[in-house]
Write a protein that holds these residues in place. Structure first.
Motif, mmCIF file in Angstrom:
data_model
loop_
_atom_site.group_PDB
_atom_site.id
_atom_site.type_symbol
_atom_site.label_atom_id
_atom_site.label_comp_id
_atom_site.label_asym_id
_atom_site.label_seq_id
_atom_site.Cartn_x
_atom_site.Cartn_y
_atom_site.Cartn_z
ATOM 1 N N TRP A 1 0.812 -1.225 0.000
ATOM 2 C CA TRP A 1 0.000 0.000 0.000
ATOM 3 C C TRP A 1 0.838 1.264 0.000
ATOM 4 N N ASP A 2 1.955 1.279 0.756
ATOM 5 C CA ASP A 2 2.692 2.556 0.800
ATOM 6 C C ASP A 2 3.461 2.805 -0.490
ATOM 7 N N ALA A 3 3.941 1.726 -1.113
ATOM 8 C CA ALA A 3 4.584 1.922 -2.422
ATOM 9 C C ALA A 3 3.555 2.436 -3.430
ATOM 10 N N ALA B 1 9.740 2.978 0.302
ATOM 11 C CA ALA B 1 8.437 2.311 0.285
ATOM 12 C C ALA B 1 8.504 1.008 -0.514
ATOM 13 N N GLU C 1 0.865 4.228 -2.834
ATOM 14 C CA GLU C 1 0.527 5.614 -2.544
ATOM 15 C C GLU C 1 1.661 6.554 -2.940
ATOM 16 N N THR C 2 2.887 6.022 -2.963
ATOM 17 C CA THR C 2 4.034 6.864 -3.299
ATOM 18 C C THR C 2 3.946 7.409 -4.724
ATOM 19 N N TRP C 3 3.235 6.682 -5.604
ATOM 20 C CA TRP C 3 3.089 7.213 -6.971
ATOM 21 C C TRP C 3 2.346 8.542 -6.959
ATOM 22 N N MET D 1 10.345 6.537 -2.798
ATOM 23 C CA MET D 1 9.932 5.341 -3.522
ATOM 24 C C MET D 1 10.833 4.162 -3.178
#
Lengths: 337, 480
Positions: free
Chosen positions: A57-59, B111, A61-63, B108
Motif C-alpha cells: 500500500w505505501d509503495a 516504500a 501511494e508513493t506514486w 519510492m
C-alpha cells in the motif's frame, strides 16, 4: 528553440500521465479493496483483505507523492492553480488517506478493531470520492485569469457532473479491487468478489456511457475537439473498444477465470486514461492554459528528465519485483474451511 | 483573535502544525533504519539469534512510525499547492524539482523495499533481505538529503535570480549545493540518528530496569553507546558550524536567537545572554542574565568581535522575525539538550569502561538507566526546537531576502483554511495519542524471542515452495 520547448513540455505531460496512470491503477485496487472491506461480514475476511495490501500500500501511494512532486517541478503554474482551486477535495482526499494509512498499523495492535475497520473502509471511500471530484472538475475546467491564476470560488468543484465522475471512479476502483481480490483469494471470499466484480463492471459501464454522452453535450470545448475530422474516428473507436473490454471482462468472470479479469480491467483503465488524455491535451488547466504556458523553464525540464527519467525503469523494476516476491494467494488458513 | 480571519496566519499555522507533527515520525525511522542495518548485519555476521530478534522487535516500532510518517507527510507536499500557490509558481522550477527527486529517488526506494524488509524474511534469501533493509535505510536518509537541500535553498537561495517575480535557475548544481546545504544535511542526519539512538537506548534501559531480558537489551544499549560516542560530540560541532553560517547569512535570525536588540560594534567585547524576557513592543529585554564578553568567545573564540553583530533594531520591524522569545528559547532548548545528551553518553561510557554495564551488573545502575529513560524524548524536543529556530527565524521571508511569506500565500477564504486547520488539529492530536498508546503496547509486550530464525529451521520452505503461499507474519504477530 520553440520546438524543443514544446517537445520537453510534451515529454513531461507523458511522464506525468504515466505516473498518474500507475497511481490510479495501483492505488485504485488498493482503495477498491478498502471500500470492499466495508462489506466484509467478519474480521477474518478483513484480515485477508488487509494482508493482501500490507506489503504494497505505501509503495502504491508513493506514486501520488511522485506525481505531485513532478507536477510541481514541471508545471509549477498548474500545480499552484489546480491545488488552490481544489482545496476542499485535496484535503478531503488527504484526510481519507490518513485514516486508511494509520488503520493498517493501529488495527493490527488494537483489541477493539471495529473503529479501525471503519477508518480503513471509510478512509478509502473518502479518498476515492474526492479524487473523483477533483478529476471531474479538472475535466470540466477551472476558472482562471489571463495569467492562469485561480479566480473561482471554493465550491466550484462540486456539481452533478463531477459527482457523476466521482461515482464512476469509485465503481472503477471497486472493479479493479474485486478483480485483484479474485487473483489473491480463494474459496467463498473469491466467489463473493466474482459477484462484486460483475456488479461493478455493469455500474462502471453505466457511468462511462453517461460520461461519454455528457462530455460532448455539456462541454463546448470538448465538443469542437471530439467532432473534429479526422480525430472523430479515434474518439469513436475508444468507446467501442471500451464496450468490447467490458464484454470480455464479464465473459471471463462468468468462466471463473482468475487472472484475466484483472488484465481486462487494467486494459479498460488504460483505455479510459488514453481517452481522457487525448481530450485534455494540450491543456493542463482546462479549458484555457496549455502545457506550454504552464511548463517550467526548459533547463528545469531537462534537469528533471536527467534525474527522474533514468529512475523510472529502476522504480518499475523493484516495484514489480515486490509483486513477484509476494505473488500467490493470501493465507487461507484463517478462513473458509 | 485577529488571526482567525487572516489567511496568511492560518496558512502558516497549518503548515507549522503539520510540519511539527509530521517530523516526529521520520526523525525516528531514518535513524532507526541505520540501526536496523547494523543489527541485521551483526546477525548475518555472527548468526547470533539475539541480533535477529532485535531486528524483528525494533522493526515493529519502525513500521508503526513509518505508517504515521507517510500519512502525515502527504499534506506537507500538497500544501505547497493548496495554501502557497504563488510561492509554488515562483520557485517551482527548482523547489518542485527537488520534491520530485525526493519522491522518485528516496521515498519510492524506502516504500518499495519496505514490504520485503517487513514481510519478506521467509520469502527471499538473507542477502536479498539485507539488501532490502539497506535500501530502506538508504532511501530514508536520501529523503533527509533532498528535503534539507530544498529547505536550505529557501534559507540561502543560490544558483539563479528573481526575474519578474519568478526564480530563474542558471545553475542547478549551485542551487542544490547552496551555502547552507552541507551543514544542514549533516546536522539533520546526526539529529535523526541521535534521536533514534536515545529512543532505542531509553527503551532498552526501561526493560533492563524492569528486569526483563536484561542481557538481550544490554546488547542494544551497547550498540547505541558505541554509535553515540561519535554522534553526540560531532553533532555539537556541526551545530556550531551551522550557527556560524546563520551569523554570516541570516543576521536577523541570529539577532533573534540571541534576543539582541542593539548592534555590537567590531573590535569590542559583547555580552552573551543566558536567560532573558524579550519584549517586542518595547524592543528590548525586560529582564536578562548575561555573561560579559560571552558573544565574542561563542562566535570567534576570542574576547573582541572582529565583525559587528547587528541587533534587531538595525532592521525595520517588518523585516525582522516577530516571535523573538520563541526563537530565543527554542535555540537554548535545542543546544541544552545537545550538551546534555553528550554528557549522558560520556557518563555511560565511563561506566561501561568500569565494567558496570555487564549483563550481570547493568540492572544495578538504576540512576543511570532512569536518566536514559528520561532522555528518550529529548531528541524529539531538540529537533522540533531546532526547526522552529530555522523556520520561524527565517520570517518574514519564505525565501530569505527574496519572497515574503505574505506574498507566497494562496488567495483563500480564511474560513476554508480555518476549517482544515481545525480538522488537522483534531486528527493529529488523536493520532498522537493513538501512537503513544500502541507504541507503549508494543513495548510492554516486548520482543518475541520464540520467533523462528530464517535459515535455521525454515530453510526448506523458502527454498522449495516459493510460488506457494507462506503465511504472512502479520496475523501471527497480531496474535501474540
Amino acid at each position: 528553440m520553440e520546438n524543443l520547448e514544446h517537445f520537453l513540455a510534451q515529454v513531461w505531460f507523458v511522464i506525468l500521465a504515466l505516473f498518474l496512470f500507475l497511481y490510479v491503477m495501483l492505488d485504485g485496487f488498493d482503495l477498491g479493496v478498502g471500500i470492499l472491506s466495508l462489506t466484509s461480514s467478519n474480521d477474518d475476511r478483513r484480515d485477508i483483505l488487509m494482508t493482501s495490501l500490507g506489503n504494497v500500500w505505501d509503495a502504491n501511494e508513493t506514486w501520488l507523492v511522485l506525481m505531485g512532486g513532478a507536477l510541481f517541478g514541471a508545471f509549477p503554474l498548474a500545480y499552484g492553480t489546480i491545488l488552490n482551486a481544489l482545496y476542499i477535495p485535496i484535503f478531503g482526499m488527504i484526510f481519507g488517506l490518513i485514516f486508511r494509512a494509520v488503520a493498517f498499523e493501529f488495527r493490527e495492535h488494537s483489541t477493539n478493531k471495529v473503529f479501525w475497520n471503519v477508518a480503513f473502509g471509510v478512509g478509502s471511500f473518502m479518498a476515492a470520492l474526492f479524487q473523483g471530484f477533483a478529476l471531474g472538475s479538472i475535466l470540466e475546467g477551472i476558472k482562471v485569469d489571463e495569467a492562469g491564476h485561480f479566480i473561482g470560488t471554493m465550491w466550484d468543484w462540486f456539481d452533478w457532473r463531477s459527482l457523476l465522475v466521482a461515482l464512476t471512479l469509485i465503481q472503477g476502483y471497486v472493479l479493479i479491487g474485486s478483480t485483484y481480490l479474485i487473483l489473491k483469494t480463494e474459496g467463498e471470499l473469491q466467489t463473493s468478489h466474482y459477484r462484486t466484480a460483475k456488479l461493478a463492471a455493469w455500474t462502471t459501464l453505466l457511468g462511462a456511457i453517461f460520461i461519454t454522452i455528457a462530455t460532448p453535450v455539456v462541454y463546448e470545448n470538448a465538443r469542437a475537439k471530439l467532432f473534429h475530422q479526422p480525430e472523430v474516428y479515434l474518439f469513436a473507436v475508444i468507446p467501442v473498444l471500451g464496450v468490447l473490454l467490458i464484454w470480455l471482462l464479464i465473459q471471463s468472470l462468468n468462466r471463473k477465470a482468475e487472472t484475466t479479469p484483472l488484465v481486462w480491467t487494467v486494459l479498460l483503465f488504460l483505455l479510459t486514461f488514453v481517452g481522457l488524455g487525448l481530450v485534455v491535451f494540450p491543456y493542463i488547466i482546462p479549458p484555457g492554459i496549455t502545457i506550454y504556458q504552464a511548463a517550467a523553464a526548459p533547463s528545469a525540464l531537462v534537469f528533471m528528465i536527467i534525474f527522474i527519467g533514468f529512475l523510472i525503469p529502476i522504480m518499475l523494476f523493484y516495484n514489480i519485483y515486490n509483486y513477484i516476491v509476494f505473488r500467490g494467494k493470501v493465507a487461507g488458513t484463517h478462513y473458509g474451511e | 483573535m485577529d488571526f482567525l480571519s487572516d489567511t496568511v496566519a492560518l496558512s502558516r499555522m497549518q503548515f507549522a502544525l503539520t510540519a511539527i507533527f509530521h517530523m516526529l515520525w521520520p526523525v525516528l525511522t531514518t535513524g532507526m533504519g541505520i540501526y536496523l542495518v547494523i543489527v541485521e548485519g551483526m546477525w548475518l555476521k555472527t548468526r547470533n539469534p539475539d541480533y535477529y530478534h532485535h531486528a524483528r522487535f525494533w522493526a515493529k516500532l519502525y513500521v508503526l512510525n513509518f505508517g504515521i510518517g507517510v500519512a502525515s507527510g502527504l499534506p506537507m507536499e500538497f500544501q505547497f499547492g493548496t495554501n502557497w500557490a504563488p510561492f509554488s509558481e515562483a520557485v517551482g522550477d527548482f523547489f518542485g524539482s527537488i520534491l520530485g527527486f525526493e519522491a522518485s529517488m528516496a521515498f519510492m526506494l524506502e516504500a518499495g523495499f519496505l514490504g520485503i524488509m517487513l514481510f519478506g524474511w521467509e520469502r527471499v534469501n538473507p542477502v536479498i533481505h539485507y539488501f532490502a533493509t539497506i535500501m530502506v535505510a538508504f532511501g530514508a536518509n536520501l529523503s533527509t538529503f533532498w528535503i534539507l537541500a530544498a529547505n536550505s535553498w529557501l534559507q540561502t537561495p543560490a544558483g539563479g535570480e528573481m526575474v519578474n517575480g519568478k526564480f530563474v535557475v542558471d545553475d542547478y548544481f549551485q542551487a542544490i549545493l547552496n551555502p547552507f546545504m552541507l551543514n544542514s544535511v549533516s546536522h539533520m542526519f546526526l539529529a535523526t540518528l541521535e534521536t533514534s539512538l536515545f529512543v532505542i537506548g531509553g527503551i532498552s534501559a526501561w526493560y533492563i530496569l524492569n528486569k526483563r531480558h536484561e542481557a538481550f537489551f544490554a546488547r542494544s544499549l551497547k550498540i547505541v553507546l558505541a554509535t553515540a560516542i561519535a554522534v553526540t560530540p560531532l553533532q555539537i560541532y556541526v551545530g556550531h558550524l551551522s550557527a556560524e553560517q546563520v551569523a554570516d547569512y541570516q543576521p536577523t535570525k541570529l539577532a533573534a536567537m540571541e534576543a539582541k536588540w542593539e548592534t555590537s560594534p567590531a573590535g569590542q567585547p559583547a555580552p552573551w545572554s543566558v536567560v532573558a524576557l524579550p519584549n517586542n513592543q518595547t524592543e528590548q529585554n525586560d529582564w536578562e542574565i548575561s555573561i560579559p564578553n560571552g558573544l565574542g568567545y561563542i562566535l570567534e573564540f576570542k574576547q573582541n568581535l572582529s565583525k559587528p553583530v547587528l541587533g534587531l533594531k538595525h532592521w525595520k520591524p517588518e523585516d525582522r522575525p516577530r516571535m523573538v522569545g520563541l526563537i530565543y528559547y527554542s535555540f537554548r532548548i535545542m543546544s541544552g539538550i545537545g550538551f546534555f545528551l553528550a554528557g549522558l553518553m560520556g557518563l555511560s561510557v565511563i561506566q561501561w569502561l568500569r565494567g558496570k554495564l555487564s549483563p550481570e551488573a547493568i540492572a544495578e545502575q538504576k540512576w543511570l538507566l532512569r536518566i536514559w529513560i528520561l532522555a528518550a524524548p529529548l531528541g524529539y524536543i531538540a529537533v522540533e526546537s531546532g526547526w522552529i529556530v530555522r523556520c520561524v527565524g527565517r520570517q518574514p521571508w519564505v525565501v530569505y531576502g527574496q519572497i515574503r511569506t505574505a506574498d507566497g500565500v494562496s488567495h483563500l477564504p480564511a474560513s476554508e483554511v480555518l476549517t482544515s486547520l481545525l480538522i488537522f488539529t483534531v486528527i493529529y492530536t488523536a493520532l498522537f495519542i493513538c501512537a503513544l498508546f500502541f507504541g507503549s503496547r508494543i513495548i510492554r509486550q516486548g520482543p518475541n524471542l520464540e520467533l523462528p530464525v530464517p535459515g535455521v529451521d525454515t530453510e526448506p520452505v523458502a527454498e522449495t515452495t516459493p510460488a506457494e503461499f507462506v503465511p504472512d507474519q502479520r496475523p501471527v504477530e497480531a496474535e501474540q
